[in-house]
Design an enzyme around this catalytic site. Structure first.
Site, short mmCIF file in Angstrom:
data_model
loop_
_atom_site.label_atom_id
_atom_site.label_comp_id
_atom_site.label_asym_id
_atom_site.label_seq_id
_atom_site.Cartn_x
_atom_site.Cartn_y
_atom_site.Cartn_z
N LYS A 114 5.97 1.96 14.69
CA LYS A 114 5.85 3.38 14.38
C LYS A 114 7.11 4.15 14.73
CE LYS A 114 1.17 3.73 13.34
NZ LYS A 114 -0.15 4.29 13.40
N LYS A 196 0.05 -5.89 5.69
CA LYS A 196 -1.37 -5.55 5.78
C LYS A 196 -1.70 -4.31 4.93
CE LYS A 196 -1.96 -2.30 9.52
NZ LYS A 196 -2.83 -1.77 10.52
N LYS A 199 -2.82 2.66 4.76
CA LYS A 199 -2.81 3.91 3.99
C LYS A 199 -1.39 4.37 3.67
CE LYS A 199 -3.58 5.57 8.46
NZ LYS A 199 -4.58 5.21 9.41
P1 ATP Z 1 -1.74 2.62 9.63
O1 ATP Z 1 -1.77 2.62 8.13
O2 ATP Z 1 -1.17 3.86 10.22
O3 ATP Z 1 -1.19 1.35 10.21
P2 ATP Z 1 -4.40 1.72 9.65
O4 ATP Z 1 -4.73 1.92 8.24
O5 ATP Z 1 -4.05 0.36 10.16
O6 ATP Z 1 -3.24 2.72 10.09
P3 ATP Z 1 -5.88 2.26 11.99
O7 ATP Z 1 -6.44 3.57 12.37
O8 ATP Z 1 -4.67 1.79 12.72
O9 ATP Z 1 -5.63 2.26 10.45
O10 ATP Z 1 -6.98 1.12 12.14
C1 ATP Z 1 -8.36 1.33 12.28
C2 ATP Z 1 -9.11 0.02 12.43
O11 ATP Z 1 -9.04 -0.72 11.22
C3 ATP Z 1 -8.53 -0.89 13.51
O12 ATP Z 1 -9.59 -1.57 14.14
C4 ATP Z 1 -7.69 -1.84 12.74
O13 ATP Z 1 -7.53 -3.05 13.41
C5 ATP Z 1 -8.47 -1.99 11.45
N1 ATP Z 1 -7.59 -2.28 10.32
C6 ATP Z 1 -6.62 -1.48 9.81
N2 ATP Z 1 -6.01 -2.04 8.77
C7 ATP Z 1 -6.60 -3.24 8.59
C8 ATP Z 1 -6.42 -4.31 7.66
N3 ATP Z 1 -5.52 -4.24 6.71
N4 ATP Z 1 -7.21 -5.39 7.77
C9 ATP Z 1 -8.16 -5.47 8.74
N5 ATP Z 1 -8.38 -4.50 9.64
C10 ATP Z 1 -7.63 -3.40 9.59
#
Ligand code: ATP
Ligand code: LTN
Length: 332
Positions: A114, A196, A199
């Site tokens: 980040k 991964k 958003k």
């Molecule tokens: P960012 O896009 O900022 O990295 P994010 O979309 O990963 O954020 P978070 O708020 O960090 O969202 O994650 C919320 C939950 O969803 C956490 O438990 C995280 O491990 C899970 N998660 C997020 N992205 C994935 C993914 N691609 N696959 C599986 N689990 C996910």
């Protein structure tokens, strides 16, 4: 009767919830309600480590609550709340900041990622984020923290902090364990399946509030590979795109990889990709519809988060009082 184990998790309302959040986290939360005492929250305090638009943040926090409920988290059985409504989170975070080391925080991959992404705003909150997350977890004496794989390191540092604190003051905190589901643990981006689903790359990201036609289009365009024969089989190294689609299909239908390989034997990607899209559309349809219905009833949602904050505060304040006493603060 034996007391139920406690489960707790949160998601930042920093963007719209997506399929990765659902399959990696929320879906598993909803499945466990009868066996555990569950606490789930909107981690709004965490989101301001990255600059947010205030009106958008409010809207996303409420939408996230509606989606939690729509995904099956019944507010009668789960405590659903907004992190900033329970001041003990920020209060304990300050204390834990004094029990976590600069070196430990420097090793966090989320901080490294980040701070590289937001190089114009590498603020202290982004750095000390794990102390707040440790407070979130330890306040509730949680046994399990169901998260996606990317959050494992944060639960581990929480354990280190708890161990250090307990080592000095006796048994104050319960040792939490991360709970990572095998199947949805990591959902990858449809447009670039090496990274991964997130958003911040909306093109390859399926949002829970996406319209069915948008979901269909995203899956039709999903990146696969150019292997001769377009065979559907699982090989994460050689076929990351197809393997990701199989993982998604398996998560939403419950079918095994062998069953999926058989189903699409000889059919090619032209049949496979839209079929995965359809299965996702059908599993998300009731969620989207329910969330829209809930968002039309703001007073219901308000009632849910007020009740949630009351229940959460009760537990959180008990732990905080214990911590204050241990470190030597005079009670009011
Ligand atoms: P960012 O896009 O900022 O990295 P994010 O979309 O990963 O954020 P978070 O708020 O960090 O969202 O994650 C919320 C939950 O969803 C956490 O438990 C995280 O491990 C899970 N998660 C997020 N992205 C994935 C993914 N691609 N696959 C599986 N689990 C996910
Ligand atoms: N750091 C997590 C969100 C989060 C969390 C928590 C998860 C904040 N506090 C406590 C589990 C338990 C994230 O970025 N996904």
């Amino acid at each position: 009767m034996e007391e139920k184990k406690r489960m707790l998790s949160g998601i930042q309302p920093s963007g719209e919830l997506h399929l990765g959040n659902y399959l990696g986290a929320i879906k598993n939360w909803a499945d466990r309600v009868n066996d555990y005492e569950c606490y789930y929250f909107m981690a709004d305090l965490h989101t301001i480590t990255v600059r947010q638009d205030p009106a958008e943040l409010r809207k996303r926090t409420l939408t996230q609550l509606a989606l939690y409920i729509a995904c099956g988290l019944d507010p009668e059985k789960n405590t659903l709340f907004i992190q900033s409504h329970v001041p003990a989170h920020a209060q304990l975070a300050w204390i834990l900041n004094c029990y976590v080391m600069f070196g430990e925080l420097s090793r966090m991959t989320q901080f490294k990622d980040k701070s590289a992404k937001h190089s114009d705003n590498v603020n202290a909150g982004l750095f000390t984020y794990p102390a707040l997350m440790a407070a979130d977890i330890l306040l509730y004496q949680a046994d399990y923290v169901p998260v996606g794989e990317d959050q494992k390191q944060h639960v581990e540092i929480t354990r280190d902090i708890a161990n250090r604190f307990n080592g000095i003051y006796g048994n104050v905190f319960k040792m939490p364990e991360p709970l990572i589901s095998k199947i949805g643990a990591r959902i990858y981006c449809l447009a670039s399946p090496e990274s991964k689903m997130s958003k911040s790359a909306p093109g390859g990201c399926v949002f829970l509030m996406d319209k069915p036609e948008d979901i269909a289009r995203k899956f039709k365009r999903a990146v696969t590979d150019s292997e001769v024969g377009h065979c559907v089989y699982f090989d994460k190294e050689k076929k990351p795109g197809v393997s990701n689609l199989m993982n998604i299909y398996s998560s939403v239908t419950g079918k095994t990889f062998e069953e999926i390989e058989k189903e699409f034997d000889g059919k090619g990607y032209g049949v496979f990709k839209p079929a995965v899209g359809e299965a996702v559309i059908e599993s998300l349809r009731p969620i989207r519809e329910k969330a829209l219905e809930l968002l039309a009833d703001k007073s219901y949602l308000e009632n849910v988060y007020k009740e949630g904050a009351k229940k959460a505060s009760y537990i959180a304040e008990k732990t905080l009082a214990k911590v204050y006493k241990k470190v030597g603060f005079i009670p009011r």
